[in-house]
Design a protein around this motif. Sequence first.
Motif, PDB file in Angstrom:
ATOM      1  N   ILE A 518      39.135   7.551 -30.285  1.00 41.58           N
ATOM      2  CA  ILE A 518      40.001   6.846 -29.333  1.00 41.58           C
ATOM      3  C   ILE A 518      41.462   7.247 -29.541  1.00 41.58           C
ATOM      4  N   LYS A 519      41.839   7.467 -30.783  1.00 43.84           N
ATOM      5  CA  LYS A 519      43.215   7.902 -31.065  1.00 43.84           C
ATOM      6  C   LYS A 519      43.505   9.237 -30.378  1.00 43.84           C
ATOM      7  N   GLN A 520      42.523  10.133 -30.400  1.00 39.95           N
ATOM      8  CA  GLN A 520      42.714  11.429 -29.744  1.00 39.95           C
ATOM      9  C   GLN A 520      42.773  11.276 -28.224  1.00 39.95           C
ATOM     10  N   ARG A 521      42.010  10.351 -27.689  1.00 42.91           N
ATOM     11  CA  ARG A 521      42.029  10.139 -26.236  1.00 42.91           C
ATOM     12  C   ARG A 521      43.375   9.548 -25.796  1.00 42.91           C
ATOM     13  N   ILE A 522      43.864   8.578 -26.543  1.00 47.49           N
ATOM     14  CA  ILE A 522      45.184   8.024 -26.226  1.00 47.49           C
ATOM     15  C   ILE A 522      46.257   9.088 -26.427  1.00 47.49           C
ATOM     16  N   GLY A 523      46.028   9.974 -27.391  1.00 44.09           N
ATOM     17  CA  GLY A 523      46.960  11.082 -27.587  1.00 44.09           C
ATOM     18  C   GLY A 523      47.057  11.962 -26.350  1.00 44.09           C
ATOM     19  N   LEU A 524      45.931  12.172 -25.654  1.00 41.30           N
ATOM     20  CA  LEU A 524      45.949  12.956 -24.420  1.00 41.30           C
ATOM     21  C   LEU A 524      46.713  12.225 -23.314  1.00 41.30           C
ATOM     22  N   VAL A 525      46.547  10.910 -23.240  1.00 44.92           N
ATOM     23  CA  VAL A 525      47.308  10.125 -22.258  1.00 44.92           C
ATOM     24  C   VAL A 525      48.802  10.324 -22.483  1.00 44.92           C
ATOM     25  N   ASN A 526      49.209  10.282 -23.741  1.00 43.36           N
ATOM     26  CA  ASN A 526      50.627  10.444 -24.066  1.00 43.36           C
ATOM     27  C   ASN A 526      51.099  11.878 -23.861  1.00 43.36           C
ATOM     28  N   GLU A 527      50.286  12.832 -24.291  1.00 39.88           N
ATOM     29  CA  GLU A 527      50.683  14.239 -24.186  1.00 39.88           C
ATOM     30  C   GLU A 527      50.894  14.654 -22.736  1.00 39.88           C
ATOM     31  N   TYR A 528      50.012  14.212 -21.848  1.00 41.45           N
ATOM     32  CA  TYR A 528      50.105  14.602 -20.442  1.00 41.45           C
ATOM     33  C   TYR A 528      50.857  13.571 -19.598  1.00 41.45           C
ATOM     34  N   ASP A 529      51.392  12.554 -20.263  1.00 39.40           N
ATOM     35  CA  ASP A 529      52.185  11.518 -19.594  1.00 39.40           C
ATOM     36  C   ASP A 529      51.426  10.933 -18.406  1.00 39.40           C
ATOM     37  N   LEU A 530      50.186  10.542 -18.653  1.00 34.78           N
ATOM     38  CA  LEU A 530      49.348   9.982 -17.600  1.00 34.78           C
ATOM     39  C   LEU A 530      49.747   8.545 -17.292  1.00 34.78           C
ATOM     40  N   ALA A 531      49.141   8.001 -16.235  1.00 35.94           N
ATOM     41  CA  ALA A 531      49.493   6.651 -15.787  1.00 35.94           C
ATOM     42  C   ALA A 531      48.896   5.566 -16.669  1.00 35.94           C
ATOM     43  N   GLY A 532      47.953   5.931 -17.550  1.00 32.67           N
ATOM     44  CA  GLY A 532      47.388   4.931 -18.438  1.00 32.67           C
ATOM     45  C   GLY A 532      45.946   5.224 -18.785  1.00 32.67           C
ATOM     46  N   TYR A 533      45.237   4.184 -19.248  1.00 33.45           N
ATOM     47  CA  TYR A 533      43.827   4.332 -19.599  1.00 33.45           C
ATOM     48  C   TYR A 533      43.011   3.235 -18.931  1.00 33.45           C
ATOM     49  N   ALA A 534      41.698   3.478 -18.818  1.00 34.69           N
ATOM     50  CA  ALA A 534      40.743   2.480 -18.335  1.00 34.69           C
ATOM     51  C   ALA A 534      39.496   2.619 -19.198  1.00 34.69           C
ATOM     52  N   ALA A 535      39.045   1.529 -19.808  1.00 38.84           N
ATOM     53  CA  ALA A 535      37.977   1.599 -20.810  1.00 38.84           C
ATOM     54  C   ALA A 535      36.702   0.911 -20.330  1.00 38.84           C
ATOM     55  N   TRP A 536      35.591   1.609 -20.470  1.00 39.90           N
ATOM     56  CA  TRP A 536      34.265   1.041 -20.198  1.00 39.90           C
ATOM     57  C   TRP A 536      33.539   0.872 -21.529  1.00 39.90           C
ATOM     58  N   LYS A 537      33.159  -0.344 -21.857  1.00 39.89           N
ATOM     59  CA  LYS A 537      33.487  -1.571 -21.183  1.00 39.89           C
ATOM     60  C   LYS A 537      33.887  -2.597 -22.223  1.00 39.89           C
ATOM     61  N   LEU A 538      34.504  -3.690 -21.781  1.00 37.50           N
ATOM     62  CA  LEU A 538      34.957  -4.743 -22.678  1.00 37.50           C
ATOM     63  C   LEU A 538      33.777  -5.325 -23.455  1.00 37.50           C
ATOM     64  N   GLY A 539      33.964  -5.454 -24.774  1.00 31.84           N
ATOM     65  CA  GLY A 539      32.927  -6.020 -25.626  1.00 31.84           C
ATOM     66  C   GLY A 539      32.190  -4.992 -26.454  1.00 31.84           C
ATOM     67  N   LEU A 540      32.305  -3.709 -26.106  1.00 31.16           N
ATOM     68  CA  LEU A 540      31.634  -2.659 -26.875  1.00 31.16           C
ATOM     69  C   LEU A 540      32.541  -2.066 -27.950  1.00 31.16           C
ATOM     70  N   GLU A 541      33.823  -2.430 -27.924  1.00 29.31           N
ATOM     71  CA  GLU A 541      34.782  -1.877 -28.879  1.00 29.31           C
ATOM     72  C   GLU A 541      34.799  -2.706 -30.164  1.00 29.31           C
ATOM     73  N   THR A 542      35.323  -2.122 -31.215  1.00 26.09           N
ATOM     74  CA  THR A 542      35.591  -2.875 -32.441  1.00 26.09           C
ATOM     75  C   THR A 542      37.022  -3.410 -32.375  1.00 26.09           C
ATOM     76  N   PRO A 543      37.330  -4.500 -33.078  1.00 30.91           N
ATOM     77  CA  PRO A 543      38.681  -5.089 -32.989  1.00 30.91           C
ATOM     78  C   PRO A 543      39.797  -4.116 -33.344  1.00 30.91           C
ATOM     79  N   THR A 544      39.530  -3.202 -34.282  1.00 36.51           N
ATOM     80  CA  THR A 544      40.595  -2.290 -34.717  1.00 36.51           C
ATOM     81  C   THR A 544      40.987  -1.286 -33.632  1.00 36.51           C
ATOM     82  N   ILE A 545      40.140  -1.119 -32.627  1.00 36.10           N
ATOM     83  CA  ILE A 545      40.443  -0.173 -31.549  1.00 36.10           C
ATOM     84  C   ILE A 545      41.707  -0.589 -30.804  1.00 36.10           C
TER      85      ILE A 545
END
Length: 553
Positions: A518-545
């Motif tokens: 996930i850190k690498q994916r958010i890194g791509l959002v920042n590197e390419y200055d994208l409009a943001g992220y959308a995650a599928w789906k709520l409840g499947l992540e760990t709290p530290t994410i």
Amino acid sequence: MLKKLLIGGILVVGAIFIGIKMMPVGEKIDPLVYFDEFKNNGINLVYKDQRIDLEEPVLLEDAKIYVSYDFARNYVSDTIYYDKTEKILTITTLEELLRMTPDSKEGVLNGETISLEAPIIERGGKLYLPESLLEERFKVDVYVTLEDQLFVAVDLKEARETAKVKSKTELRTHPQYKSTYMDNLQRGEQVVIYKEEGEFLRVQSEKGFIGFIPKGAVKERTQQAGLTVEEEILPKPSNPLNEKVKLVWDQLGSKNPGNWGTSKYDHVTQANVISPTWFEFADEKGNLIDRGTVEYVQEAKKRGLQVWPLISHNFTEPALTRTILTSTKKRQHVIDQLIEKAEFYGVDGLNIDIENVQSDFSAEWIQFMRELSVQVKSKGFTLSVDIYMPSNWSNHYARVELAQVCDYFIVMAYDQHWSGSEVAGSVAELPWVEEGLQKNLEEVPKSKLVLGIPFFTRVWEETAEGLKSVPYGMAPAQNLVNNWGVEPVLDPNSGQRYAQVQKEGSLFKVWLEDESSIKQRIGLVNEYDLAGYAAWKLGLETPTIWNILAEIE
């Protein structure tokens, strides 16, 4: 002396030969018969630098010029759409939706009845639009030049170069001095210059013929500006976030307000948009399944979240998508319901997730989005759309056109390997994601492009009988690997941690989604200055994410 005579003779003969080669000779032809695009000396049309290859592209009736729907849609704008079954013509801009029916001098513009200067008409099974409509809506003028046989269409918005003929010259079919010619252009006649080809200019004459004349045959070359038309710029979202999109999808299987006291919603305040799966196609009439509640919206807004409920196709009856989208009346019925429900529940936007569009009705898909965009934006709602990663089989989703009418374009950068895959693999290898982003950015502005990220993975089982997989959330997948008693290793191809184990005749494999991926994916959002992220789906992540997601810039 003889040598000098021979040389002189050769020079004279050469000069004569060159002179003959340069002479404008060639047989005269009738362009209305000669060119394949023109139809047997019938009614013909030229537009810009093209002879239009259509049967009966123009109609002259009651001293009014009409152009065929095929010409209007294929050459002027594909925002002109005709439903031949229901006999409804729709024209959309970013802020207007106009509907007309044949032989009626009334239309409906943004829901209000208006008078039309001339109606659209059907003749010989074909639809024709009045020239006045094209000029008013698209600044395309159409006029007749040659005994009701040749018509010229001009895009008045485009700049063009004109010139005057210096002296009588032949308008040729090819950029060659010996080629056939179609007309004699007289001194002072004006031509439109399209381009230079060697020693020739490709031009259009006052009669509308397109051909070639020598460069030296013209004078007073002038650049003429096109009409100044206020450029259509997509309005800003009606409910602008004023920050990056941080969206999570909330999958709901029934009509309920959500159990906001459970751990599923503990960290949701770190997002700014929640998209509950409320709506989907219910039947062939275009009625919608509705799982929405006012209480859900109230709970979300207590936590500072915007609510963009999702509408999807029907996964158990995928044929409904074609049936609904190919009908103007059913598309409008869907739109009416969405607006009514959005207003009733008090949501902020809509998220469109129709994933089973086929190429044979992709025109109706983009038409639905154009019609939806005009109407939901007029009501103050934000519009987002979810689209597959670029591939040969998904090109018909019309990314350029969608990006024009949507506030946010969410690329679902997962399911690279899915339940039907023939080989095991990551749901979203990092190099695959980055390559897909780069392709999307060729068609979608970065200010609208949102990266879809997975909170899930797949555990694969390879046996002698074949391959199967089961989706896992982040914590269950890590727990499974722990139970295997193996230590994940970095897979250089995917950029993710990978683990496998041999058990009871099966080989199990998993590419983990975790803080590292996930850190690498958010890194791509920042590197390419994208409009943001959308995650599928709520409840499947760990709290530290959520700590990693907070690194979005």
